[in-house]
Structure formats: structure tokens, C-alpha cells
Enzyme design. Structure first.
Site, PDB file in Angstrom:
ATOM      1  N   LYS A  84       0.840  -1.207   0.000  1.00  0.00           N
ATOM      2  CA  LYS A  84       0.000   0.000   0.000  1.00  0.00           C
ATOM      3  C   LYS A  84       0.879   1.263   0.000  1.00  0.00           C
ATOM      4  O   LYS A  84       2.097   1.164  -0.061  1.00  0.00           O
ATOM      5  CB  LYS A  84      -0.961  -0.046   1.189  1.00  0.00           C
ATOM      6  CG  LYS A  84      -1.823  -1.333   1.240  1.00  0.00           C
ATOM      7  CD  LYS A  84      -2.858  -1.398   0.140  1.00  0.00           C
ATOM      8  CE  LYS A  84      -3.528  -2.748  -0.074  1.00  0.00           C
ATOM      9  NZ  LYS A  84      -4.255  -3.334   1.033  1.00  0.00           N
TER      10      LYS A  84
HETATM   11  C1  LIG Z   1      -5.252  -4.492   1.507  1.00  0.00           C
HETATM   12  C2  LIG Z   1      -6.710  -4.368   1.548  1.00  0.00           C
HETATM   13  C3  LIG Z   1      -7.470  -4.627   2.714  1.00  0.00           C
HETATM   14  C4  LIG Z   1      -6.901  -5.283   3.936  1.00  0.00           C
HETATM   15  O1  LIG Z   1      -5.801  -4.680   4.474  1.00  0.00           O
HETATM   16  P1  LIG Z   1      -4.732  -5.517   5.322  1.00  0.00           P
HETATM   17  O2  LIG Z   1      -3.929  -4.424   5.964  1.00  0.00           O
HETATM   18  O3  LIG Z   1      -3.954  -6.353   4.368  1.00  0.00           O
HETATM   19  O4  LIG Z   1      -5.479  -6.323   6.325  1.00  0.00           O
HETATM   20  C5  LIG Z   1      -8.824  -4.353   2.689  1.00  0.00           C
HETATM   21  N1  LIG Z   1      -9.436  -3.882   1.586  1.00  0.00           N
HETATM   22  C6  LIG Z   1      -8.751  -3.660   0.443  1.00  0.00           C
HETATM   23  C7  LIG Z   1      -9.489  -3.129  -0.734  1.00  0.00           C
HETATM   24  C8  LIG Z   1      -7.376  -3.914   0.387  1.00  0.00           C
HETATM   25  O5  LIG Z   1      -6.719  -3.716  -0.755  1.00  0.00           O
END
Ligand SMILES: *Cc1c(COP(=O)(O)O)cnc(C)c1O
Length: 390
Positions: free
Chosen positions: A184
Site C-alpha cells: 500500500k
Molecule cells: C489491503 C486491503 C485490505 C486489507 O488490508 P490488510 O492491511 O492487508 O489487512 C482491505 N481492503 C482492500 C481493498 C485492500 O486492498
């Protein structure tokens, strides 16, 4: 000589990040210390939200938000099927039922007309996902939510730094969640945050991440009391000071990271203007800022004969870490067992079968971007040689 593999997403960690983490390791607090509040405050300032509650992942943030919204068994929650499956799973964690919404015809975000059609007397919430970092039209979501008294939880895991119609995403709805997973925009290793402008929700979220223990009593605890009350069911979803220090240091570079993502997206857009075998990602409104978490092209198999799966395999063999985001949630076996079927969200299913994610992240060099462009441009030659038209 084999060239190195280019992943679709990757963190960018500097010496400043390492120093920030080491400093915490030498300090008295590894968790529940001053870095947690400092990180929450920094994200709040960045996205202009009054409250932020740091938790152990984006998934934990979704779970906490659904619990704080008091979604419960019998409730239906509108979830775009074009998302990472954590978005839907979080509704199941609180016993609510995810109701899958199809995608827009020419994009990846949810189709609000389809969402409205799926509203029943049991519908309590809607979770728009700013897919790939492209802002959802949040005014339209809010108008719909108002007409049907729905709670809005924005899944902004792809959209830290994005702007919707001139306003930063993070302070616009009842609650908004971010993820700080390494792919991210900024990372804490694992981590997430729920943003809200509602003080009562912020208090519920803090309690939820700490076993359901009343936080006001915890604060009194600093006055040497032993007693505290657990008044709801919560979890241990805390984020450590080690992670929050990394988050603070990463957040300082968020604008720089975002600019690099924009430059890569612009280079791809320019290179693929005249590539007849693919469709470039939608851009959105000029009043929006796309956060470019993902750059997804759609292969035009009917007109070019180039299928997504063949393109995927070929690019992977060239060391290009292409990926597919995502298989629509309702097509997973677990959800099929709950009654969902292929054909339930036809637009998302069609988009998925053509979608190919190209690498985009701030640690990509210009040479890496050029390698991706060249490999994609050569796709027709490479694949037509392999499967000569009979
Ligand atoms: C990455 C992601 C999540 C979950 O995040 P984590 O930190 O990996 O638990 C939820 N929704 C979307 C759309 C994502 O891309």
C-alpha cells in the site's frame, strides 16, 4: 543474463525509517506508548479527519468499523464484489450478510444503480472501495445512504492521499479505513487505521481494539488504580509503537511516493495511447486525485485475440510481476457455498476476466518502467508467434 523480477507493488524503506524504528527499540515503550497517538495525529492531519484509531491491519480496521457501526446478525451490508475479500469477510465477522454490488460499466468502482436495486428493509450499510486509488463519487454514495439511512464505511485501503472532488479521502464519511500493508502507499509492516469525525464512534473503536475495555477507565488507571471495566466484546487489535514510528516516518514521504506513482501512471498512459489490444484504466473526474495504488489495463481479447491469461504468463516469463486484482469476491468457493453464483455481478466478472495489473510503486526506476512498457508493447508479436492464426 536474467533480468531481475519487478513486483507489482513494493515498499520503499529508507535509512530515516530504520532510524525511527531503532529509536523506539531503545525507548521504554514498545506498544501503547506515545508513537501510537503521534501516528494517529499525523494521519488525521494528512487526510483532515478529527479522529483516527490505529489498529493491527486494514482487515482489523474493517472489523472494528463494522462493530462500531453496530452491524449485527440480520443486517445486510452492500459490498462491491470487485474488492479484496477482506472487505466482505469483515461483515461476516460481525454476523452481518454481505450483499455483493456489481461494478460500473467502464470502470472498477461500484455501480450505485445496482447498489440501490439491492437495498431491502434489512440493509444497514454500504462500503464503497476506492478501487486502485480512483475515488468513488462519494457525494452520490452519501445521497444514496441518506435516502435509505445507511452507514457509510469507505474502504480506502487503495486510496491514502487520494482526493474526491477537491476533498481528501479519509474525512468524508461516517468512517474510512486505511491499510499499511507493504504494497500500500505507506507501510507499518502490517497495520491499519479507522478515521471518523464522530467522537462516540472513536471511543467505541478504541475500546474494540483493546478487549472491549472502557478507555476512560484506562486513562484513570494512570492515576494508580487497578480497576477497569470491560463493557463490550473486543479484541487485541493494537498497533505497536515500533510500527507507528515507521508509519510516521513513511507518512512524511507520502507526497513524494504519490508523485512517483503519478509519473509512472502517466508514462504508461502515454506509451499505451495507441495500443489497440488494451484499454487503459479510467481517469475519473478532474476534481479527483487518483492515488494509483494499482495500474490495471484490460486486454481486448475479442478484437485482438490476446487473452489476459496468455498475456499474464508471457509477461511473468519476462520477469514482469503482473498480477490480477481481483477475482470478484462472490466467485470464491466460500461465498459460492453461501449461495452466490457466476452471473450475479456480470460487469465485474467481465472486467475481472480482462484485467491485468502492471507494476507500479515508488521504488521502480525509469529503466524498470521502460522494461514493462517494452514487454507490453511486444505482447502481440510474442503471442501471435506462439499461436499462429490458422
Ligand atoms: C489491503 C486491503 C485490505 C486489507 O488490508 P490488510 O492491511 O492487508 O489487512 C482491505 N481492503 C482492500 C481493498 C485492500 O486492498
Amino acid at each position: 543474463m536474467t533480468e531481475s523480477f519487478i513486483p507489482y507493488g513494493h515498499q520503499l524503506i529508507g535509512e530515516d525509517d530504520i532510524q525511527a524504528v531503532v529509536e523506539v527499540l531503545r525507548s521504554p515503550y514498545l506498544t501503547t506508548g506515545p508513537k501510537v497517538e503521534a501516528f494517529e495525529k499525523a494521519v488525521c492531519e494528512y487526510v483532515r479527519s478529527p479522529y483516527g484509531v490505529a489498529v493491527s491491519s486494514g482487515t482489523a480496521a474493517l472489523h472494528a468499523a463494522m462493530a462500531a457501526a453496530r452491524f449485527a446478525p440480520g443486517d445486510e451490508i452492500l459490498i462491491p464484489t470487485m474488492s479484496f475479500l477482506a472487505t466482505a469477510n469483515a461483515a461476516l465477522y460481525v454476523g452481518a450478510k454481505p450483499v455483493f454490488v456489481d461494478s460500473e460499466k467502464h470502470g472498477f468502482n461500484l455501480d450505485l444503480t445496482d447498489a440501490e436495486k439491492k437495498i431491502t428493509s434489512r440493509t444497514k450499510g454500504i462500503v464503497p472501495v476506492h478501487f486502485s486509488g480512483q475515488p468513488v463519487n462519494i457525494e452520490a454514495v452519501q445521497a444514496l445512504a441518506k435516502r435509505h439511512s445507511l452507514t457509510v464505511i469507505e474502504d480506502a485501503a487503495h486510496a491514502l492521499g487520494a482526493v474526491s472532488n477537491g476533498r481528501p479521502i479519509g474525512g468524508l464519511s461516517d468512517m474510512t479505513i486505511f491499510s499499511f500493508h507493504p504494497v500500500k502507499h505507506i507501510t507499518t509492516g502490517e497495520g491499519g487505521m479507522v478515521m471518523t469525525s464522530n467522537e462516540a464512534l472513536a471511543k467505541r473503536l478504541r475500546q474494540f481494539r483493546h478487549h472491549g475495555i472502557d478507555v476512560d477507565v484506562i486513562q484513570r488507571d494512570t492515576q494508580q488504580r487497578w480497576r477497569y471495566d470491560m463493557t463490550g466484546l473486543g479484541y487485541n487489535y493494537r498497533l505497536t509503537d515500533i510500527q507507528c514510528a515507521l508509519g510516521i516516518s513513511q507518512l512524511r514521504k507520502s507526497e513524494e511516493f504519490l508523485k512517483r506513482r503519478e509519473a509512472i501512471a502517466a508514462a504508461y498512459d502515454k506509451a499505451f495511447t495507441h495500443a489497440p489490444f488494451l484499454e487503459r484504466p479510467p481517469r475519473g473526474r478532474t476534481s479527483d486525485r487518483h492515488a494509483w495504488h494499482l495500474y490495471i489495463v484490460r486486454l481486448k481479447a475479442e478484437t485482438s485475440g490476446l487473452s489476459r491469461d496468455e498475456a499474464f504468463e508471457h509477461l511473468r516469463s519476462q520477469g514482469i510481476g503482473v498480477h490480477v486484482h481481483y477475482r470478484p469476491i462472490h466467485l470464491h468457493p466460500y461465498y459460492a457455498a453461501l449461495g452466490w453464483r457466476p452471473g450475479d455481478c456480470p460487469q465485474a466478472e467481465a472486467t475481472f476476466s480482462a484485467a491485468l495489473t502492471l507494476p507500479i510503486h515508488p521504488s521502480m526506476t525509469d529503466a524498470m518502467v521502460q522494461r514493462v512498457i517494452t514487454a507490453v508493447e511486444r505482447l502481440p508479436d510474442a503471442l501471435i508467434v506462439k499461436n499462429p492464426v490458422s
